[in-house]
Design a protein around this motif. Sequence first.
Motif, short mmCIF file in Angstrom:
data_model
loop_
_atom_site.label_atom_id
_atom_site.label_comp_id
_atom_site.label_asym_id
_atom_site.label_seq_id
_atom_site.Cartn_x
_atom_site.Cartn_y
_atom_site.Cartn_z
N PHE A 194 0.84 -1.20 0.00
CA PHE A 194 0.00 0.00 0.00
C PHE A 194 0.88 1.25 0.00
O PHE A 194 1.87 1.29 0.72
N PRO A 195 0.52 2.27 -0.80
CA PRO A 195 -0.58 2.29 -1.76
C PRO A 195 -0.21 1.51 -3.02
O PRO A 195 0.96 1.49 -3.42
N THR A 196 -1.19 0.90 -3.63
CA THR A 196 -0.94 0.01 -4.76
C THR A 196 -0.78 0.84 -6.04
O THR A 196 -1.61 0.82 -6.95
N ILE A 197 0.34 1.56 -6.10
CA ILE A 197 0.67 2.43 -7.22
C ILE A 197 2.11 2.18 -7.65
O ILE A 197 2.83 1.41 -7.02
N THR A 198 2.55 2.90 -8.68
CA THR A 198 3.77 2.54 -9.41
C THR A 198 5.06 2.69 -8.62
O THR A 198 5.81 1.73 -8.44
N GLN A 199 5.38 3.91 -8.17
CA GLN A 199 6.68 4.13 -7.51
C GLN A 199 6.87 3.26 -6.27
O GLN A 199 7.91 2.59 -6.13
N PRO A 200 5.92 3.24 -5.33
CA PRO A 200 6.11 2.43 -4.13
C PRO A 200 6.34 0.95 -4.43
O PRO A 200 7.23 0.32 -3.85
N ASN A 201 5.54 0.39 -5.34
CA ASN A 201 5.64 -1.05 -5.58
C ASN A 201 6.85 -1.44 -6.41
O ASN A 201 7.44 -2.51 -6.20
N GLY B 184 -4.62 1.85 -6.31
CA GLY B 184 -4.09 2.49 -5.11
C GLY B 184 -4.69 1.96 -3.83
O GLY B 184 -4.13 2.13 -2.75
N TRP B 185 -5.84 1.28 -3.91
CA TRP B 185 -6.58 0.88 -2.71
C TRP B 185 -5.83 -0.15 -1.87
O TRP B 185 -4.88 -0.79 -2.33
#
Length: 499
Positions: free
Chosen positions: A87-94, A369-370
Amino acid sequence: MGCFRCMPVMNAGCLHVVVMSLLSAMMLFSPQVSAAASDGNGPPKLLLVSFDGFRWNYPSKLPASKLPNFQAFIDKGVHVRWVENVFPTITQPNHMSMVSGLYVESHGLVHNHFYDPLLNATFPPKVLKENDSKWVDVGAEPIWVTNSKAGGERSSGSIYWPSSTAKIKGHLPDKLKLGHWDDITPEEKVDLAFEWLAHESDPANFVAMYFGNPDHMSHVHGPDSQEVLDIIISRDKIVGKILSKIQEKGLEDKLNVIITADHGHAPVYNQTMINLDLLVDPSSYKTYQKVQDGRAVVMLTPNEGFFDKVVDSLKHRNLHVAIKGKSKDLVDLHYSNNVRIPPIVLYGEQGWIIGTNKTTFLSGKGEHGWDPRYAPSMYPFFMASGPAFKKGVRNEAPFHIVDMYSLMCHVLGLTPAPNNGSLSNTAHILSASVSTVTTYIEIVIGILVVIVAVVIILFIIRSLQKKKNITASYKRTFTEESSRGMMAEGVVEFKDEDL
């Protein structure tokens, strides 16, 4: 500069991580644990491919005959049903969690757009340059850094991989393609990757390659659109080109390939927007995201003296208001212990986005992102082939995206940097020759398991009880009259797809 902001939070969930990490560490020191030891022709090779936004069940939307190369790739390797992302289920973090094995609070890339109060600056800069290490060199050690640090004949390459263009621990990828992900064609990316991998005098043994679709098409047209299906078919052709290049370059018994993604997608609608301007005075807080575009996750910093007023105003049946330092959800999501995470984190239930009066978007677009614990459409896919992996195995058990770093280190014969993942969580997809451990290691593991068994059982019981309560409260809103009416009209579909 990054240590004090990036220390992982210890909690009940982290006990499991600590235990599994200890087991993985012991396995790493086993004399038989090196996955693909050098055959005399250089170090083991790995190609990592990310198709941004490729949801775990996208292939099931098409007949197998439309995806012959995906089928052929799996026949040569292994397919995992899905990957549990962060989390958040988006590009940079994952993408950073994938290559470093760290949770978001530890690697510091907390969103695609965020504010750092210590730097008094906003990420991302217009161009992430080599001297912009202050953004990315705050705790993580990506796999290309681990590979380079090992020395010898090892060399790493990156083709548009997110956040790979600034030095981390003093290292850049040895070979680096700069620019935007669509500056060259997908086919040209594959050609470049294999040019590096099979170079006569200076071959790379690790290459990370990034594709910006199907994410872009899912945003524009929605995840269930024909345009996305067309992209999946085009990605199948890319897999076919990879298979052809492996044969052309004579890498059948040398190259391991992982094809995966960072997150999935879910449809959003005008009727499922939570309008912040109707809840709270815009002049009472700051946010560093483009909320007017509509977001699944929004981070707020109340202005001085307005904290309680902002929190009291944020009331909506489909909105979760998480207070940093108080929310157990944020602790469980490993999204709390970092100065880049602001005081208030807002996120809706899957399908609900947060916007303002200025938000405009067409019905049927996609978003992500959820909270992945309750939004299975956020899960990405995973498949792998090569000498390190099983062959012809489908629907293997899922693992966590932070486990991929230890897996890649294992495949490359590297000792991983400290991380939140565990090699043991991916042992079931490795070929028998590389997942065997010596008897004495098994004995040590057995003793350790006995010692901690009682503690783990207590934590599991406690976690299950709390999860049951959380799940019940999370889904209670679905029984509200308005939500029920929307479901009946087919506006929102709250179900676990094909689980």
